[in-house]
Structures are given as C-alpha cells and as structure tokens.
Scaffold this motif. Structure first.
Motif, short mmCIF file in Angstrom:
data_model
loop_
_atom_site.label_atom_id
_atom_site.label_comp_id
_atom_site.label_asym_id
_atom_site.label_seq_id
_atom_site.Cartn_x
_atom_site.Cartn_y
_atom_site.Cartn_z
N GLN A 56 85.63 41.67 -30.43
CA GLN A 56 84.84 42.09 -29.31
C GLN A 56 83.78 43.17 -29.46
OE1 GLN A 56 87.94 43.67 -26.76
NE2 GLN A 56 88.30 41.66 -25.90
N SER A 57 83.92 44.23 -30.20
CA SER A 57 83.05 45.22 -30.34
C SER A 57 81.72 44.53 -30.99
CB SER A 57 83.19 46.57 -31.07
OG SER A 57 83.66 46.13 -32.47
N THR A 58 81.96 43.50 -31.93
CA THR A 58 80.65 42.87 -32.63
C THR A 58 79.84 41.83 -32.09
OG1 THR A 58 81.88 41.59 -34.00
CG2 THR A 58 81.81 43.85 -35.13
N GLY A 59 80.45 41.33 -30.96
CA GLY A 59 80.22 40.18 -30.41
C GLY A 59 80.32 39.03 -31.13
N PHE A 60 81.32 39.01 -32.10
CA PHE A 60 81.44 37.89 -32.90
C PHE A 60 81.33 36.48 -32.30
CE2 PHE A 60 84.08 35.31 -35.87
CZ PHE A 60 83.27 35.15 -36.92
N THR A 61 82.15 36.36 -31.19
CA THR A 61 82.17 34.84 -30.72
C THR A 61 80.89 34.60 -30.18
OG1 THR A 61 84.55 35.24 -29.92
CG2 THR A 61 83.24 33.69 -28.70
N GLN A 62 80.14 35.54 -29.55
CA GLN A 62 78.86 35.03 -28.87
C GLN A 62 77.89 34.69 -29.83
OE1 GLN A 62 78.40 34.46 -25.93
NE2 GLN A 62 76.48 33.71 -26.16
N LYS A 63 78.06 35.42 -31.19
CA LYS A 63 77.11 35.31 -32.29
C LYS A 63 77.22 33.81 -32.83
CE LYS A 63 76.39 40.26 -33.40
NZ LYS A 63 76.81 41.09 -34.39
N ASP A 76 81.78 24.65 -27.28
CA ASP A 76 82.19 25.30 -25.84
C ASP A 76 81.87 26.78 -25.84
OD1 ASP A 76 83.55 23.16 -24.83
OD2 ASP A 76 85.60 23.81 -25.24
N SER A 77 81.95 27.41 -24.70
CA SER A 77 81.44 28.80 -24.58
C SER A 77 82.75 29.57 -25.05
CB SER A 77 81.14 29.07 -23.20
OG SER A 77 82.20 28.52 -22.24
N THR A 78 83.73 29.07 -25.38
CA THR A 78 85.08 29.72 -26.17
C THR A 78 85.58 29.33 -27.30
OG1 THR A 78 86.53 28.67 -24.93
CG2 THR A 78 85.93 30.54 -23.63
N LEU A 79 85.85 30.19 -28.25
CA LEU A 79 86.37 29.84 -29.65
C LEU A 79 87.84 30.09 -29.66
CD1 LEU A 79 83.42 31.31 -31.80
CD2 LEU A 79 83.71 28.86 -31.01
N GLY A 80 88.73 29.53 -30.56
CA GLY A 80 89.87 29.79 -30.64
C GLY A 80 90.05 30.55 -31.73
N TYR A 81 91.16 31.52 -31.76
CA TYR A 81 91.48 32.43 -33.02
C TYR A 81 92.97 32.42 -33.17
CZ TYR A 81 86.88 34.44 -32.43
OH TYR A 81 85.35 34.47 -32.48
N LEU A 82 93.29 32.31 -34.43
CA LEU A 82 94.75 32.26 -34.85
C LEU A 82 94.53 33.22 -36.06
CD1 LEU A 82 97.80 31.64 -34.76
CD2 LEU A 82 97.30 29.64 -36.28
N ILE A 83 95.04 34.42 -35.82
CA ILE A 83 95.05 35.35 -36.95
C ILE A 83 96.46 35.89 -37.11
CG2 ILE A 83 94.04 37.61 -37.66
CD1 ILE A 83 91.68 36.94 -35.78
N GLU A 84 96.80 35.68 -38.40
CA GLU A 84 98.25 36.27 -38.94
C GLU A 84 97.94 37.17 -39.79
OE1 GLU A 84 100.16 32.92 -40.56
OE2 GLU A 84 100.55 32.10 -38.74
N SER A 85 96.94 37.64 -40.73
CA SER A 85 96.55 38.26 -41.67
C SER A 85 95.12 38.32 -42.01
CB SER A 85 97.56 38.46 -42.80
OG SER A 85 97.36 37.19 -43.54
#
Length: 135
Positions: A56-63, A76-85
C-alpha cells in the motif's frame, strides 16, 4: 560341558549381532541428510502484515497496472496476491483483449513485475496471468 560352552558362544554372538544392528541403525539415522522441508502450519502473520503495508505505501499495485498498460496490455484495475512467505509470493494479473499467452509475453510481464518489486525493495513474485475474454 560342551553344551554350556556352545550356549555361551551363542549368547555372545547374539549380543554382538544385536549391538551391531543397533549401532548401524543409529548411524544410518543420524548420518542421513534430511530432505524434509519444515511445514509451516501458521503462515507468518507479521510478514503478511508487513508486506500488505509495504504494498500500500509504495503504490505497488498501481505501478504494476500503469507499467502493464504502458507496455500495451490491458490488466484489470485490481491484482490478486497470495503471500505465504518472502520466498512464496504470487501475484495474479487478469488481462483483457489478449488472444493467447505465449512465453515471450509471460517473460515480459514477469520482468515488469520483478523490476517494480526490486525498485520498491520487495521480494520477487511468481506471476500468474489469467486471460479474460470481454465479448
């Protein structure tokens, strides 16, 4: 008398054989390299919180979206994330108006994501691309 000597020899042989089996089993168990990967039952919630804030703080999705559009893709205007580690991060990107996905397209999108991740001091992502038909 011979019977006693025979039994003593037999018991001594059994003891030596049993001792050898125990020692061999112990050596095999403790000298064998372990290939087991530890199973993480509870994903590291601190890392998930940390990475969520950083995204969120880096604006990664938008970049990512802006860079993909600049390269001629229609995400799409959204991305999906799956972060385990830190070593297992997946980003899912849904693309419109793309007939088929070839290796060069996958590679180009992976490079875009990796470049932006590195620039924002993030671990690299495994990119999962989904094609969406807009008919």
């Amino acid at each position: 008398m011979k019977w006693r000597e025979y039994m003593r020899g037999f018991i001594k042989s059994l003891f030596i054989l049993f001792s050898l089996i125990v020692i061999t089993a112990a050596l095999i168990k403790y000298n064998q390299p372990s290939f087991e990967r530890p199973i993480q039952k509870n994903p590291d919630m601190n890392y998930a919180d940390e990475i969520g804030e950083k995204l969120q703080s880096t604006g990664f999705t938008q970049k990512i979206i802006v860079a993909l559009r600049a390269a001629g893709y229609y995400p799409d205007s959204t991305l999906g994330y799956l972060i385990e580690s830190p070593n297992n991060q997946v980003i899912t990107i849904s693309l419109h108006n793309l007939e088929k996905l070839d290796k060069s397209t996958e590679s180009e999108i992976q490079n875009i994501v990796n470049s932006i991740a590195e620039t924002n001091d993030l671990q690299l992502f495994i990119v999962n691309i989904r094609l969406i038909d807009r008919h």
